[in-house]
Design a protein around this motif. Structure first.
Motif, PDB file in Angstrom:
ATOM      1  N   GLN A 150     -20.524-114.687  -1.756  1.00 27.32           N
ATOM      2  CA  GLN A 150     -20.536-114.655  -3.224  1.00 27.32           C
ATOM      3  C   GLN A 150     -19.423-115.502  -3.859  1.00 27.32           C
ATOM      4  O   GLN A 150     -19.703-116.230  -4.818  1.00 27.32           O
ATOM      5  N   PRO A 151     -18.176-115.443  -3.376  1.00 24.69           N
ATOM      6  CA  PRO A 151     -17.141-116.289  -4.008  1.00 24.69           C
ATOM      7  C   PRO A 151     -17.460-117.779  -3.908  1.00 24.69           C
ATOM      8  O   PRO A 151     -17.154-118.547  -4.830  1.00 24.69           O
ATOM      9  N   GLN A 152     -18.074-118.166  -2.799  1.00 22.92           N
ATOM     10  CA  GLN A 152     -18.440-119.574  -2.638  1.00 22.92           C
ATOM     11  C   GLN A 152     -19.582-119.939  -3.590  1.00 22.92           C
ATOM     12  O   GLN A 152     -19.570-121.015  -4.205  1.00 22.92           O
ATOM     13  N   LEU A 153     -20.547-119.051  -3.734  1.00 20.80           N
ATOM     14  CA  LEU A 153     -21.658-119.312  -4.651  1.00 20.80           C
ATOM     15  C   LEU A 153     -21.182-119.354  -6.102  1.00 20.80           C
ATOM     16  O   LEU A 153     -21.784-120.036  -6.937  1.00 20.80           O
ATOM     17  N   ASP A 154     -20.099-118.634  -6.391  1.00 16.50           N
ATOM     18  CA  ASP A 154     -19.542-118.646  -7.743  1.00 16.50           C
ATOM     19  C   ASP A 154     -19.083-120.049  -8.141  1.00 16.50           C
ATOM     20  O   ASP A 154     -19.053-120.382  -9.328  1.00 16.50           O
TER      21      ASP A 154
END
Length: 282
Positions: A150-154
């Motif tokens: 999720q942090p990378q997709l953010d």
């Protein structure tokens, strides 16, 4: 969160690619553009070289983390710094460009797709072949990875959305001077393919945003990106193609808090406008 649109949207970037190769070019928004605006091999601006080096190093990190079965390695400060360089808004998307730069900019957007692909397929190479080729197992892997990263997709998902918006004025300029042969390189459906894929990309991102919890950082990040990019995406679409996006935005607005609802209202207004770019009119 099985079946969440985060998984669905990111999987679109990953589903056609083998585990260790960039997403192949097909009938997608960026791919069709690369066919008519190949990147220049000389005189590459420094921001693109910096991005290339960051993408190269990040993909090496993914490979090492995958070999060690250690996805947490991709949460390190160094890894996130590389990802930030790949998706750097000011360095990559803000500068003034001319139509001759279109291929370079599309390539820069492709790096985001390639990294998304590899993240979504993290762990695929370690699976037995019989498991790897099973659609259900691949879907499960993609779902886990979409939730895990999720942090990378953010960083990645807003970047991919903004890429399409940044390309829009350059594409309009190119279409005004393109020869019949150059337009033919877009494929049998021509500019209609670009319009359909632009609409799909925006709607997929909207669906992704709606699936996030109310307090999700990704949700708020995507709302801002949707509001910022609504006008360029709307200018690419013909009026009949704008209507389902307009209606989906109005429906999504009901789920938002006051601040996010105000941002989505900006997008609703953009998709209600009558302006039509060159792609829209082609």
């Amino acid at each position: 969160m099985s079946g969440t649109p985060v998984f669905s949207f990111a999987r679109r970037w990953a589903s056609r690619a083998p585990a260790r190769t960039p997403l192949p070019l097909g009938a997608t928004f960026l791919a069709a553009l690369l066919a008519v605006a190949p990147a220049r091999a000389n005189d590459i601006p420094p921001q693109f070289m910096t991005q290339y080096e960051a993408a190269r190093d990040y993909l090496h990190l993914i490979q090492a983390a995958e070999a060690a079965n250690a996805p947490t390695q991709l949460d390190s400060a160094d890894a996130m710094q590389l990802l930030a360089a790949i998706t750097h808004r000011d360095a990559i998307l803000a500068p003034d460009y001319v139509p001759a730069d279109l291929g370079l900019l599309v390539n820069a957007c492709e790096y985001g797709k390639t990294v998304s692909t590899r993240l979504m397929q993290f762990g695929l190479a370690a699976m037995p072949v019989a498991v790897r080729i099973h659609p259900g197992e691949q879907a499960s892997l993609h779902r886990r990875n979409a939730e895990r990263f999720q942090p990378q997709l953010d960083l990645l998902l807003p970047y991919l959305l903004r890429c399409g918006a940044r390309i829009q004025p350059l594409l309009d300029q190119w279409l005004t001077v393109a020869t019949p042969d150059e337009r033919a390189a877009l494929g049998p459906d021509g500019t209609d393919t670009l319009r359909r894929n632009a609409q799909r990309q925006y709607l997929d991102m909207l669906e992704t945003m709606r699936a996030q919890p109310a307090d999700s950082a990704l949700r708020h990040t995507l709302v801002r990106a949707l509001a910022e990019t609504a006008a360029p995406y709307a200018r690419m679409l013909q009026p009949a193609q704008r209507l389902p996006v307009h209606d989906a935005l109005k429906d999504a607005r009901k789920q938002m808090d006051e601040n996010d609802a105000a941002l989505l209202q900006q997008a609703v207004v953009a998709f209600s406008a009558d302006g039509c770019g060159t792609l829209c009119a082609s």
